[in-house]
Design an enzyme around this catalytic site. Sequence first.
Site, short mmCIF file in Angstrom:
data_model
loop_
_atom_site.label_atom_id
_atom_site.label_comp_id
_atom_site.label_asym_id
_atom_site.label_seq_id
_atom_site.Cartn_x
_atom_site.Cartn_y
_atom_site.Cartn_z
N GLY A 1 1.84 -5.80 7.07
CA GLY A 1 1.00 -6.60 7.98
C GLY A 1 -0.48 -6.45 7.66
CB SER A 2 -2.57 -3.47 6.82
OG SER A 2 -2.15 -2.78 7.97
CB ALA A 3 -0.86 -5.94 2.43
CG ASP B 1 -3.08 1.58 7.02
OD1 ASP B 1 -3.82 2.58 7.05
OD2 ASP B 1 -1.83 1.65 7.09
CE LYS C 1 0.05 2.08 3.65
NZ LYS C 1 0.13 2.70 4.97
N PRO D 1 9.40 -5.33 3.49
CG PRO D 1 10.46 -3.26 3.26
CD PRO D 1 9.81 -4.35 2.47
O1 C5P Z 1 -4.86 0.91 13.74
P1 C5P Z 1 -3.47 0.43 13.95
O2 C5P Z 1 -3.39 -0.63 15.03
O3 C5P Z 1 -2.79 -0.02 12.72
O4 C5P Z 1 -2.66 1.68 14.47
C1 C5P Z 1 -1.39 1.56 15.10
C2 C5P Z 1 -1.14 2.79 15.95
O5 C5P Z 1 -1.00 3.94 15.11
C3 C5P Z 1 -2.30 3.15 16.86
O6 C5P Z 1 -2.16 2.50 18.12
C4 C5P Z 1 -2.17 4.64 17.02
O7 C5P Z 1 -1.19 4.96 17.97
C5 C5P Z 1 -1.63 5.08 15.67
N1 C5P Z 1 -2.67 5.57 14.76
C6 C5P Z 1 -3.25 6.80 14.99
N2 C5P Z 1 -4.21 7.27 14.12
C7 C5P Z 1 -4.60 6.55 13.06
C8 C5P Z 1 -4.03 5.29 12.80
C9 C5P Z 1 -3.06 4.82 13.67
O8 C5P Z 1 -2.91 7.47 15.95
N3 C5P Z 1 -5.51 7.07 12.22
#
Ligand code: C5P
Length: 276
Positions: free
Chosen positions: A101-103, A135, A9, A93
Amino acid sequence: MIVERAPAKLNLALHVRHRRQDGYHELETLFTFVTDGDEIRLEEGAGSFRLTGPFGARLAGEGDNLVLRAERAFVNAFAPGRTHDITLDKRLPVASGIGGGSADAAATLRALARLHGVALDEPRLFAIADALGSDVPACLLGKTALGTGRGEQLVPLAGLPPLPALLVNPGVPVSTAAVFKAWDGVDRGPIATGPVLEAALAGRNDLEPPARALAPVIDTLIGQMAAAPGVLLARMSGSGATCFALFEDAGRMREAAQAVRTAQPEWWCLETELTR
Ligand code: C5P
């Protein structure tokens, strides 16, 4: 055996608008994808999980990765009691801003949906994706889209040409949470409406300054990419540290890749193109 690609992505632009009560950040981002990435292979089986590929060893120590969490959530919702043998071929990477990881999680959900006859636009599949990470819904959709909210509210956007894209990672893992935390809190405004590439060019990645502060090598990397002949746009993706450069012409992209490999042979470098 189901084979499902997990394309990398890119955030063509990422505007952080404000920090929310729940600790997440409200953002506007232009998601797109390239034609290369990781790969998931999956079939019904005893429940094994195998990691292969150049970055497989980097994940091996982490027991509870997003692929296994995606599988558990899918099985609970759609296929109680079933177990699967899964292989993740890890070519991207880790912790690098291109959604590896999201993909992988999204590809696992797509593969399981195909295996068990669940429609790919099933709302419960998107709810599972949403719970796995900000994501993951975008990766499940897998198309160029405007993302708002945490990035999970998606509107598909047409009209981006399949431009040659060079992705470079300097080998420094960056914590998404740490980069968001270091954002300066200044709202610099929304993403422009109109053609995607123009909106991207007029936009920015608000996570670049905090990521550069945490990993100064990103400065060198973006500087090199921005100076490449024929470059249309050079920018960091997500919370970094992977940066991308878009070119009008594949020959120019290959020259830029060659220059990066000569100057920094230890950096990861992928010559690819945007998905249609
Ligand atoms: O959603 P995800 O677990 O991938 O996000 C990882 C970290 O990135 C969250 O714990 C948060 O600290 C930060 N994040 C954020 N705002 C977003 C997406 C992620 O602050 N829109």
